[in-house]
Scaffold this active site. Structure first.
Site, PDB file in Angstrom:
ATOM      1  N   CYS A   1     -12.628  -3.982  -1.359  1.00 31.55           N
ATOM      2  CA  CYS A   1     -12.040  -5.542  -1.960  1.00 31.55           C
ATOM      3  C   CYS A   1     -10.952  -5.413  -2.904  1.00 31.55           C
ATOM      4  CB  CYS A   1     -13.613  -6.102  -2.802  1.00 31.55           C
ATOM      5  SG  CYS A   1     -13.761  -5.003  -4.097  1.00 31.55           S
TER       6      CYS A   1
ATOM      7  N   CYS B   1     -14.912 -14.076  -5.231  1.00 29.70           N
ATOM      8  CA  CYS B   1     -15.014 -12.526  -5.151  1.00 29.70           C
ATOM      9  C   CYS B   1     -14.523 -11.538  -6.322  1.00 29.70           C
ATOM     10  CB  CYS B   1     -14.447 -11.899  -3.793  1.00 29.70           C
ATOM     11  SG  CYS B   1     -14.603 -13.229  -2.482  1.00 29.70           S
TER      12      CYS B   1
END
Lengths: 412, 127
Positions: free
Chosen positions: B104, B35
């Protein structure tokens, strides 16, 4: 010191181009469709530019359709041809490393009942003519493969692909935004029916591009209205930008060899030198069949945005294919398509050269990048893990970190 | 307007408390390199307080700045106080984060809380 190394995003407009454009931003403001003298001056300027633009790629003047961007040209090519040929078939073929304007035009067509085949690419992002051969069918109405990839620099075998398609009489489009004006591009040599190219990549202004449409190729306009561009694209012509595009094409044609050789020297110096100064970095894209201005490395154990921010503070402007640097927080689709390890792809750095870059700028980058990488690796838990265990940190399900990188180069 | 606030840039360029703790009392890891972000926090606890907090982070400028800010906010606090640090508070302390970086990259508080939970589990207190 400043080093602009983001020339695949756009280039600096050439002073000579700007000078040609100026009168059409001030005194010569007539609409090219008007009957009076001021209108005629604009019309003449557009037609002169059309000749210059056609001259860059060996096309006829009537085969050039001006648009407002490479994206628009790609949309017109894909949707326009598909719509024009839908009675014949509803199948198109593209690659997974195409520009978003090709990818999403194809996606739109698939929503409208077309079938899209994505031919595979190898680890360098290369399309194989044999794969094109097996992908095409009786009902294939268009194949679109880019001439070169602006991100990883790989140049596609367009001539070989066109030979396959000529036999079957299937229209062939290539997105040549990265090559036209940079490398020799001749539509007859390439054997393409449609070709996209743009001004902002070759020291021209933003907001103007062209689609080459070979005589006889049927295309349905995507902007309806007036009779501009021979009825293929309505809307008042952006005269200054078109004039600038023409001038940029003429200059690019004259100076192509000189510019290419200079960029190749700087590119090769960067590609040769960075792995000597930074360990665990890997070149993305084809080592030989590569754009003269393209350098793309993955720096392992760190993420691209951090490097980009530090370089920005030093006046060095580059980009990255990492998820963090994209507004959508998605990894570059090109790096995904060449099946780069996602963790390694996060450390991708893209440096693209222009005719304006100097040896001093490249040396500046080569000096400034290694300490930045050292600093970020000092913070990185992945590097920490690697130093202690000699292994790569397992990221999550389905990720294989223990493989060997065949291009791995250790520092001296 | 620049992409990040000056405070984010300061913490990114001069991150506080980077490193590891030998024999930590607790460690917490969040994120995933796929990610683009991975944070590991190490803590040393004495008399119910965070005597030392260190971190290592793989990620973008925001992720590194967030880690640094969390370590600064947590150091010297009681475990209960540290558990009240939220990702939102960290973003406020940093003078804001770009909207697409809120979720994130802003995981520092989660990593800290994981480290505290790890400590509690190991020491058998409050587990």
């Amino acid at each position: 010191m400043q080093a602009y190394l983001d020339n695949h995003s756009c280039t600096k407009t050439d002073e000579r181009v700007f000078k040609e454009m100026m009168p059409f931003l001030t005194d010569n403001y007539g609409n090219a469709q008007s009957m009076h003298s001021l209108g005629a001056a604009s019309k003449d300027a557009i037609e002169r530019a059309r000749g210059q633009v056609a001259g860059l790629i060996g096309a006829g003047e009537k085969e050039i359709c001006f648009t407002a961007s490479g994206s628009e040209s790609n949309n017109l090519a894909i949707k326009g041809v598909a719509e024009g040929c839908k009675a014949k078939g509803r199948h198109i073929v593209i690659s997974p490393v195409e520009h978003f304007s090709v990818m999403y035009s194809a996606k739109r067509l698939s929503q409208a009942g077309f079938e899209v085949t994505y031919v595979p690419v190898d680890k360098y992002g290369m399309v194989s003519p044999d794969d094109i051969k097996s992908a095409i069918r009786q009902d294939t109405v268009l194949v679109s493969i880019q001439h070169a990839n602006p991100e990883i620099g790989t140049v596609q075998p367009i001539e070989e692909i066109s030979k396959v398609l000529r036999e079957r009489n299937i229209p062939f489009h290539t997105d040549a935004v990265a090559t036209a004006g940079v490398l020799p591009v001749d539509v007859a040599v390439l054997g393409v029916d449609l070709l996209t190219f743009s001004a902002s990549m070759i020291y021209g202004p933003k907001g103007v591009a062209a689609l080459y449409i070979r005589k006889g190729v049927r295309i349905v306009p995507q902007i309806d209205g007036g009779i501009q561009e021979n009825g293929r694209r309505a809307g008042t012509e952006n005269v200054p930008a078109i004039v600038g595009f023409g001038a940029a094409c003429e200059i690019a044609k004259q100076e192509m060899e000189k510019n290419r050789d200079a960029m190749l020297g700087l590119r090769n110096r960067t590609i040769d030198e960075l792995p000597k100064r930074i360990d665990h970095i890997y070149l993305n894209g084809h080592p030989e069949r590569r754009l003269p201005g393209n350098v793309n490395f993955s720096v392992e154990f760190i993420e691209g945005e951090g490097m980009l921010l530090y370089l920005d503070r030093k006046g060095i402007y580059i980009t990255s294919g990492s998820a963090c640097t994209s507004k959508a927080l998605k990894m570059s689709h090109v790096l995904s398509a060449i099946k780069l390890d996602p963790a390694v792809a996060q450390g991708s750095l893209l440096m693209t050269l222009s005719k304006y870059n100097t040896a001093e700028e490249v040396e500046y980058l080569l000096a400034e990048l290694p300490p930045i990488v050292r600093k970020l690796r000092g913070i990185s838990p992945l590097y920490n893990y690697f130093l202690k265990s000699g292994k790569r940190h397992v990221a999550g399900p389905g990720t294989d970190y223990e493989h060997q990188h065949e291009d791995e180069v250790t520092s001296e | 307007m620049p992409f990040y606030s000056e405070k984010v840039m300061d913490h990114f360029q001069n991150p506080r408390n980077v490193g590891e703790i030998n024999n930590p009392d607790g460690t917490g890891e969040v994120g995933n390199p796929v990610c683009g972000d991975l944070m590991i926090f190490y803590i040393k606890v004495r008399d119910g307080r965070l005597e030392d907090v260190k971190f290592k982070t793989f990620g973008c400028g925001a992720a590194i700045a967030v880690s640094s800010m969390v370590s600064e906010m947590a150091k010297g606090r009681t475990l209960d106080e540290a558990m009240k640090i939220t990702n939102e508070l960290v973003a406020v302390e940093l003078g804001g984060l770009p909207p697409n970086k809120m979720h994130c990259s802003n995981l520092g508080a989660d990593a800290l809380h994981k480290a505290i939970e790890d400590y509690k589990k190991k020491s058998g207190s409050g587990a």
